[in-house]
Design a protein around this motif. Structure first.
Motif, short mmCIF file in Angstrom:
data_model
loop_
_atom_site.label_atom_id
_atom_site.label_comp_id
_atom_site.label_asym_id
_atom_site.label_seq_id
_atom_site.Cartn_x
_atom_site.Cartn_y
_atom_site.Cartn_z
N LEU A 60 0.82 -1.21 0.00
CA LEU A 60 0.00 0.00 0.00
C LEU A 60 0.85 1.26 0.00
O LEU A 60 0.51 2.26 -0.64
N VAL A 61 1.98 1.22 0.72
CA VAL A 61 2.79 2.42 0.86
C VAL A 61 4.03 2.41 -0.02
O VAL A 61 4.65 3.45 -0.24
N GLU A 62 4.40 1.25 -0.55
CA GLU A 62 5.60 1.11 -1.39
C GLU A 62 5.27 0.33 -2.66
O GLU A 62 5.74 -0.79 -2.87
N PRO A 63 4.44 0.90 -3.55
CA PRO A 63 4.11 0.16 -4.78
C PRO A 63 5.34 -0.07 -5.64
O PRO A 63 6.28 0.74 -5.65
N ALA A 64 5.33 -1.19 -6.35
CA ALA A 64 6.42 -1.54 -7.26
C ALA A 64 7.77 -1.42 -6.58
O ALA A 64 8.71 -0.81 -7.10
N LEU A 65 7.89 -2.04 -5.41
CA LEU A 65 9.15 -2.04 -4.69
C LEU A 65 9.98 -3.25 -5.11
O LEU A 65 9.56 -4.39 -4.91
N PRO A 66 11.16 -3.05 -5.69
CA PRO A 66 11.98 -4.19 -6.11
C PRO A 66 12.50 -4.97 -4.90
O PRO A 66 12.58 -4.44 -3.79
N PRO A 67 12.88 -6.21 -5.10
CA PRO A 67 13.54 -6.96 -4.02
C PRO A 67 14.83 -6.25 -3.59
O PRO A 67 15.52 -5.64 -4.40
N LEU A 68 15.12 -6.36 -2.31
CA LEU A 68 16.35 -5.80 -1.77
C LEU A 68 17.44 -6.85 -1.64
O LEU A 68 18.59 -6.53 -1.37
N MET A 232 17.65 4.97 -18.53
CA MET A 232 16.46 4.71 -17.72
C MET A 232 16.30 3.21 -17.59
O MET A 232 16.38 2.47 -18.58
N TYR A 233 16.05 2.74 -16.36
CA TYR A 233 15.85 1.33 -16.11
C TYR A 233 14.51 1.12 -15.41
O TYR A 233 14.17 1.85 -14.46
N VAL A 234 13.75 0.16 -15.87
CA VAL A 234 12.53 -0.27 -15.18
C VAL A 234 12.92 -1.42 -14.27
O VAL A 234 13.50 -2.41 -14.72
N VAL A 235 12.63 -1.28 -12.97
CA VAL A 235 13.13 -2.25 -12.00
C VAL A 235 12.05 -3.07 -11.32
O VAL A 235 12.35 -4.08 -10.67
N ALA A 236 10.79 -2.67 -11.43
CA ALA A 236 9.70 -3.43 -10.81
C ALA A 236 8.39 -2.88 -11.34
O ALA A 236 8.33 -1.77 -11.89
N SER A 237 7.32 -3.66 -11.16
CA SER A 237 6.01 -3.19 -11.62
C SER A 237 4.91 -3.83 -10.81
O SER A 237 5.10 -4.81 -10.09
N GLN A 238 3.73 -3.25 -10.91
CA GLN A 238 2.49 -3.86 -10.44
C GLN A 238 1.50 -3.76 -11.58
O GLN A 238 1.28 -2.67 -12.11
N PRO A 239 0.86 -4.86 -11.96
CA PRO A 239 1.18 -6.23 -11.56
C PRO A 239 2.60 -6.61 -11.98
O PRO A 239 3.13 -6.08 -12.96
N GLY A 240 3.18 -7.53 -11.22
CA GLY A 240 4.55 -7.93 -11.50
C GLY A 240 4.65 -8.83 -12.71
O GLY A 240 3.68 -9.46 -13.12
N ARG A 269 0.21 -1.41 -14.47
CA ARG A 269 -0.49 -0.24 -13.95
C ARG A 269 0.47 0.80 -13.39
O ARG A 269 0.27 2.01 -13.54
N VAL A 270 1.52 0.33 -12.72
CA VAL A 270 2.52 1.22 -12.15
C VAL A 270 3.87 0.51 -12.19
O VAL A 270 3.94 -0.70 -11.98
N TYR A 271 4.92 1.26 -12.51
CA TYR A 271 6.25 0.67 -12.49
C TYR A 271 7.23 1.62 -11.84
O TYR A 271 6.99 2.84 -11.74
N ALA A 272 8.32 1.05 -11.37
CA ALA A 272 9.39 1.82 -10.75
C ALA A 272 10.53 2.00 -11.73
O ALA A 272 10.93 1.05 -12.39
N ALA A 273 11.04 3.22 -11.81
CA ALA A 273 12.16 3.52 -12.70
C ALA A 273 13.28 4.18 -11.91
O ALA A 273 13.04 4.95 -10.98
N VAL A 274 14.51 3.85 -12.29
CA VAL A 274 15.69 4.54 -11.77
C VAL A 274 16.52 4.96 -12.96
O VAL A 274 16.31 4.48 -14.09
N PHE A 275 17.45 5.87 -12.71
CA PHE A 275 18.20 6.49 -13.80
C PHE A 275 19.67 6.50 -13.48
O PHE A 275 20.08 6.66 -12.34
N ASP A 276 20.47 6.36 -14.52
CA ASP A 276 21.91 6.37 -14.37
C ASP A 276 22.46 7.41 -15.34
O ASP A 276 21.90 7.64 -16.41
N GLY A 277 23.57 8.03 -14.95
CA GLY A 277 24.17 9.02 -15.82
C GLY A 277 24.48 10.29 -15.06
O GLY A 277 24.29 10.38 -13.84
#
Length: 310
Positions: A60-68, A232-240, A269-277
């Motif tokens: 609920l509070v951390e959508p599309a959270l990748p594994p740690l 740009m990297y996509v690292v997780a999503s919902q639905p997975g 529906r939602v995905y997590a992105a991180v960026f490098d550069g």
């Protein structure tokens, strides 16, 4: 894989830290209870019940959270109905060594809740073994209330370059978290066109999004893609999508990714992105501010340049 999150994103997250919210205790009781039938609420809770409730709270509070972490053993049989929840917690370092799938002990429950609270630099509090599942959900709702007051979600509302009234993409700049990232959300076609309509659609019982930046899509992109070598990297999503993440977005296709136009993002529906550069410098960032609209004063920019220490 965890590419560096740009300074610009961290800075903007602090720029748009939400206004203070009213104090509240338990939240999300209906959402947390959705995994339990009425008869189960009065029985003593098990470790499996705790795992199911905590996973629901985290999502609920951390959508599309990748594994740690990866490749850690899951201490339940794969055929267990709660296997997915236990695996989820193992991968996010929230299943303590004191946990068992049988009777829930106070030690295990306090460690589970304390680990979640620590993500936001919140004190662990005092939690004893709940007497029944209903009390377990009460504890979980109280913890979510504390987390809800601590997080700092900020909406990035991108508009079409030629028509500022048309939505291009929605995102949430997510800074005060165990895994800083940009959450890109598929816009709700039934939402209105005002910023407040988007904020309401992006919020839920635990995540109250009240601050925003609105910018043309190219300006919004430039907050993250700072140079032709940025990636740009996509690292997780919902639905997975099992076995799919992470993947690198091809240079030049970032706006297509933001708009969910890439085939790999079909059904997401939602995905997590991180960026490098290269990062955006502070002066460059200030130079971009005249091109955006926000409901929070720019003078707040330097006040909250922080992420939790992990």
């Amino acid at each position: 894989m965890r590419p560096r999150f740009p300074w610009a994103v961290l800075a903007l997250a602090t720029l748009v830290m939400p206004l203070a919210t009213a104090a509240f205790g338990q939240v999300c009781q209906a959402e947390l209870a959705a995994d339990f039938d009425a008869a189960s609420l009065s029985r003593p809770p098990t470790g499996l019940d705790a795992a199911v409730a905590l996973r629901r709270a985290v999502e609920l509070v951390e959508p599309a959270l990748p594994p740690l972490q990866y490749d850690k053993p899951v201490p339940v049989d794969p055929g267990s109905p709660a296997y997915g929840s236990v695996k989820y917690l193992v991968e996010r370092k929230l299943l303590p060594l004191s946990w068992t799938e049988g009777d829930l002990t106070g030690e295990a429950w306090a460690a589970m809740l304390g680990g979640f609270l620590a993500w936001y630099e919140l004190s662990p509090g005092r939690y004893d073994a709940p007497a029944d599942v209903a009390e377990l959900l009460t504890d979980m709702g109280e913890v979510l209330g504390r987390v809800s007051r601590a997080i700092r979600p900020a909406a990035l509302l991108a508009t079409d370059q030629s028509d500022g009234r048309r939505t291009s993409f929605w995102a949430i700049i997510w800074n005060w978290t165990v895994y800083p990232r940009l959450l890109v959300v598929r816009p709700d076609p039934d939402a209105g066109t005002r910023p407040n309509d988007a904020l309401a659609a992006l919020s839920n019982c635990a995540m109250h999004v009240s601050a925003y930046i609105s910018a043309p899509e190219e300006t919004a992109k430039s907050l993250f893609i700072t140079h032709n070598s940025s990636r740009m990297y996509v690292v997780a999503s919902q639905p997975g999508k099992n076995g799919f993440w992470p993947f690198a977005v091809a240079p030049g296709e970032e706006l297509s990714a933001f708009a969910f136009d890439l085939p790999d993002l079909s059904g997401v529906r939602v995905y997590a992105a991180v960026f490098d550069g290269p990062e955006v410098g502070f002066g460059t960032l200030l130079g971009l501010l005249w091109r955006v609209r926000t409901n929070v004063a720019p003078t707040a920019l330097m006040g909250y340049l922080s992420t939790p220490r992990h």
